[in-house]
Scaffold this motif. Structure first.
Motif, PDB file in Angstrom:
ATOM      1  N   VAL A 150      -3.104  -5.533 -10.083  1.00 31.35           N
ATOM      2  CA  VAL A 150      -4.892  -5.051  -9.839  1.00 31.35           C
ATOM      3  C   VAL A 150      -5.456  -4.538  -8.794  1.00 31.35           C
ATOM      4  N   PHE A 151      -4.660  -3.934  -7.424  1.00 30.11           N
ATOM      5  CA  PHE A 151      -4.395  -2.740  -6.671  1.00 30.11           C
ATOM      6  C   PHE A 151      -4.779  -1.503  -7.916  1.00 30.11           C
ATOM      7  N   THR A 206     -13.244   5.581   3.847  1.00 26.26           N
ATOM      8  CA  THR A 206     -12.756   4.004   3.487  1.00 26.26           C
ATOM      9  C   THR A 206     -14.558   3.427   2.721  1.00 26.26           C
ATOM     10  N   TRP A 207     -15.716   4.373   2.694  1.00 30.03           N
ATOM     11  CA  TRP A 207     -17.167   3.797   2.152  1.00 30.03           C
ATOM     12  C   TRP A 207     -18.179   4.746   1.472  1.00 30.03           C
ATOM     13  N   LEU A 208     -17.695   5.510   1.682  1.00 32.71           N
ATOM     14  CA  LEU A 208     -18.521   6.734   1.490  1.00 32.71           C
ATOM     15  C   LEU A 208     -18.295   6.979  -0.087  1.00 32.71           C
ATOM     16  N   LEU A 209     -16.957   8.016  -0.088  1.00 33.65           N
ATOM     17  CA  LEU A 209     -16.228   8.486  -1.023  1.00 33.65           C
ATOM     18  C   LEU A 209     -14.883   7.330  -0.799  1.00 33.65           C
ATOM     19  N   PRO A 210     -14.385   6.194  -1.401  1.00 36.76           N
ATOM     20  CA  PRO A 210     -13.787   5.471  -1.270  1.00 36.76           C
ATOM     21  C   PRO A 210     -12.253   5.741  -1.699  1.00 36.76           C
ATOM     22  N   PHE A 211     -12.147   7.051  -1.444  1.00 32.86           N
ATOM     23  CA  PHE A 211     -10.204   7.572  -1.791  1.00 32.86           C
ATOM     24  C   PHE A 211      -9.312   7.168  -1.064  1.00 32.86           C
ATOM     25  N   ALA A 212      -9.624   5.914   0.726  1.00 28.38           N
ATOM     26  CA  ALA A 212      -8.439   5.268   0.847  1.00 28.38           C
ATOM     27  C   ALA A 212      -8.275   3.987  -0.105  1.00 28.38           C
ATOM     28  N   PHE A 213      -9.237   3.722  -0.712  1.00 31.34           N
ATOM     29  CA  PHE A 213      -8.680   2.438  -1.606  1.00 31.34           C
ATOM     30  C   PHE A 213      -7.517   2.830  -2.720  1.00 31.34           C
ATOM     31  N   VAL A 214      -7.724   4.151  -3.560  1.00 31.43           N
ATOM     32  CA  VAL A 214      -6.624   4.293  -4.316  1.00 31.43           C
ATOM     33  C   VAL A 214      -5.497   4.571  -3.249  1.00 31.43           C
ATOM     34  N   GLY A 215      -5.023   4.862  -2.176  1.00 28.20           N
ATOM     35  CA  GLY A 215      -3.427   4.890  -1.735  1.00 28.20           C
ATOM     36  C   GLY A 215      -3.345   4.024  -0.527  1.00 28.20           C
ATOM     37  N   VAL A 216      -3.804   4.400   0.721  1.00 24.57           N
ATOM     38  CA  VAL A 216      -3.058   3.891   1.605  1.00 24.57           C
ATOM     39  C   VAL A 216      -3.255   2.696   2.403  1.00 24.57           C
ATOM     40  N   ILE A 217      -4.402   2.347   1.108  1.00 21.65           N
ATOM     41  CA  ILE A 217      -4.984   0.717   2.144  1.00 21.65           C
ATOM     42  C   ILE A 217      -4.523  -0.622   0.959  1.00 21.65           C
ATOM     43  N   PRO A 218      -4.278  -0.635  -0.410  1.00 21.17           N
ATOM     44  CA  PRO A 218      -4.158  -1.367  -1.121  1.00 21.17           C
ATOM     45  C   PRO A 218      -2.712  -1.702  -1.368  1.00 21.17           C
ATOM     46  N   ALA A 219      -1.322   0.220  -0.291  1.00 22.88           N
ATOM     47  CA  ALA A 219      -0.150   0.262  -0.152  1.00 22.88           C
ATOM     48  C   ALA A 219       0.240  -0.474   0.675  1.00 22.88           C
ATOM     49  N   LEU A 223       3.471  -3.236   2.975  1.00 23.47           N
ATOM     50  CA  LEU A 223       3.902  -3.067   3.938  1.00 23.47           C
ATOM     51  C   LEU A 223       3.679  -3.455   4.950  1.00 23.47           C
ATOM     52  N   ASP A 224       2.618  -4.904   5.158  1.00 25.78           N
ATOM     53  CA  ASP A 224       2.554  -6.028   5.613  1.00 25.78           C
ATOM     54  C   ASP A 224       1.781  -5.577   7.115  1.00 25.78           C
ATOM     55  N   ARG A 225       0.589  -4.674   6.484  1.00 24.43           N
ATOM     56  CA  ARG A 225      -0.050  -3.521   8.317  1.00 24.43           C
ATOM     57  C   ARG A 225      -1.229  -4.245   8.055  1.00 24.43           C
ATOM     58  N   HIS A 226      -0.646  -5.786   8.807  1.00 26.10           N
ATOM     59  CA  HIS A 226      -1.810  -6.866   9.484  1.00 26.10           C
ATOM     60  C   HIS A 226      -2.236  -6.090  10.449  1.00 26.10           C
ATOM     61  N   GLU A 227      -1.521  -5.118  11.447  1.00 29.64           N
ATOM     62  CA  GLU A 227      -2.361  -5.113  12.579  1.00 29.64           C
ATOM     63  C   GLU A 227      -3.244  -4.382  12.627  1.00 29.64           C
ATOM     64  N   ASP A 228      -3.207  -3.631  12.070  1.00 28.87           N
ATOM     65  CA  ASP A 228      -4.509  -2.419  11.809  1.00 28.87           C
ATOM     66  C   ASP A 228      -5.884  -2.901  10.948  1.00 28.87           C
ATOM     67  N   LEU A 230      -5.340  -3.499   7.437  1.00 23.97           N
ATOM     68  CA  LEU A 230      -5.493  -2.808   5.877  1.00 23.97           C
ATOM     69  C   LEU A 230      -5.453  -3.788   5.218  1.00 23.97           C
ATOM     70  N   SER A 231      -4.115  -4.801   5.285  1.00 27.55           N
ATOM     71  CA  SER A 231      -3.223  -5.264   4.339  1.00 27.55           C
ATOM     72  C   SER A 231      -4.400  -6.187   3.998  1.00 27.55           C
ATOM     73  N   THR A 232      -5.329  -7.377   4.487  1.00 28.49           N
ATOM     74  CA  THR A 232      -6.705  -7.619   4.702  1.00 28.49           C
ATOM     75  C   THR A 232      -7.931  -6.913   3.770  1.00 28.49           C
ATOM     76  N   LEU A 233      -8.039  -6.091   3.817  1.00 28.05           N
ATOM     77  CA  LEU A 233      -8.901  -4.751   3.652  1.00 28.05           C
ATOM     78  C   LEU A 233      -8.755  -4.835   2.187  1.00 28.05           C
ATOM     79  N   ALA A 234      -6.846  -4.240   1.557  1.00 30.75           N
ATOM     80  CA  ALA A 234      -6.342  -4.299   0.510  1.00 30.75           C
ATOM     81  C   ALA A 234      -7.091  -4.997  -0.102  1.00 30.75           C
ATOM     82  N   LEU A 235      -7.471  -6.455  -0.472  1.00 32.60           N
ATOM     83  CA  LEU A 235      -7.624  -7.297  -1.310  1.00 32.60           C
ATOM     84  C   LEU A 235      -8.678  -6.557  -1.827  1.00 32.60           C
TER      85      LEU A 235
END
Length: 264
Positions: A150-151, A206-219, A223-228, A230-235
């Motif tokens: 999906v990601f 994250t929001w204008l040119l969302p390249f963070a969603f092609v790498g670090v956010i879904p990954a 990695l269970d990065r709940h503290e920042d 990102l794990s929720t944002l990945a969805l």
């Protein structure tokens, strides 16, 4: 759907016939792509020779992100090789030929420029992910395999939407050169922890040119990065992908309507 599938099959057959004539060129291209990605991995390893962590991320985590980043990028590179669109289809007038055919114009252009060797980049990324997954001791469940698919699809849609929109600039401007290489450089920021950048760059990626969603956010989901968060944002990765693709296709379709033939 059957028509478009058969069209894809025919284009793949023609590609195979061409490559079988120059087999060594095919493998040289594959090898060069793998070496290039290997150099990027070496760069990450060198960085961690001078610091124990990067924005709170360990070496294994950053390598894991890079591995995921390569999977959708390889798929995208296979099917959306549009770098020479302006020169070939606008300047040389081949867009006129495309528009005289019954199939959707962008679909034809994508198939004409298909680049199967790029898929080996996805294989390279998958190997890196598997090794990093083992090193990090992450659990693996059936849901993880589904979310990976999906990601990956969501990330590919983001790539496709952004680069389709940027390619469509050729319909509006006589001098679009330099934009795609710039965007290629920006996309590489998505393979590093997003918290190492300032607020403006984080918002951009994250929001204008969302390249963070092609790498670090879904990954981060794996990695269970709940503290920042990102794990929720990945969805939201597939949602962002659909939105960006719709925007890209809208800009493209408007540009095609504006097109008036070679020299316009």
């Amino acid at each position: 759907m059957m028509f478009y599938w058969s069209l894809c099959v025919e284009y793949m057959k023609n590609y195979a016939k061409t490559r079988l004539t120059y087999r060594m060129d095919f493998w040289i291209e594959v090898l060069s792509d793998i070496l290039f990605q290997g150099l990027n991995l070496i760069f990450i390893l060198i960085v961690f020779q001078h610091t124990p962590s990067l924005g709170g991320w360990s070496q294994a985590e950053v390598v894991f992100v890079y591995g995921f980043f390569m999977i959708p990028y390889g798929v995208f590179g296979t099917f959306f090789n549009l770098w020479n669109f302006s020169e070939r289809y606008i300047v040389k007038g081949e867009m006129d030929r495309i528009l005289t055919r019954p199939a959707y114009n962008l679909y034809q252009i994508v198939l004409e420029n298909i680049d199967p060797p790029s898929i080996f980049g996805s294989v390279f990324g998958a190997v890196i992910m598997i090794i990093s997954w083992s090193q990090l001791g992450l659990p693996f469940e059936a849901l993880d395999a589904l979310m990976l698919v999906v990601f990956t699809l969501g990330a590919v849609l983001i790539y496709a939407g952004l680069y389709t929109a940027l390619t469509a600039i050729s319909f509006y401007s006589d001098a679009p050169t330099g934009i795609l290489p710039l965007m290629w450089n920006i996309q590489n920021y998505g393979r590093y922890p997003i918290n190492i950048y300032n607020k403006m760059i984080r918002f951009l990626l994250t929001w204008l040119l969302p390249f963070a969603f092609v790498g670090v956010i879904p990954a981060s989901y794996f990695l269970d990065r709940h503290e920042d968060g990102l794990s929720t944002l990945a969805l939201f990765t597939p949602v962002v992908g659909i939105v960006v693709l719709v925007i890209g296709l809208t800009i493209w379709n408007h540009g095609v309507k504006r097109y008036r033939g070679a020299g316009s």
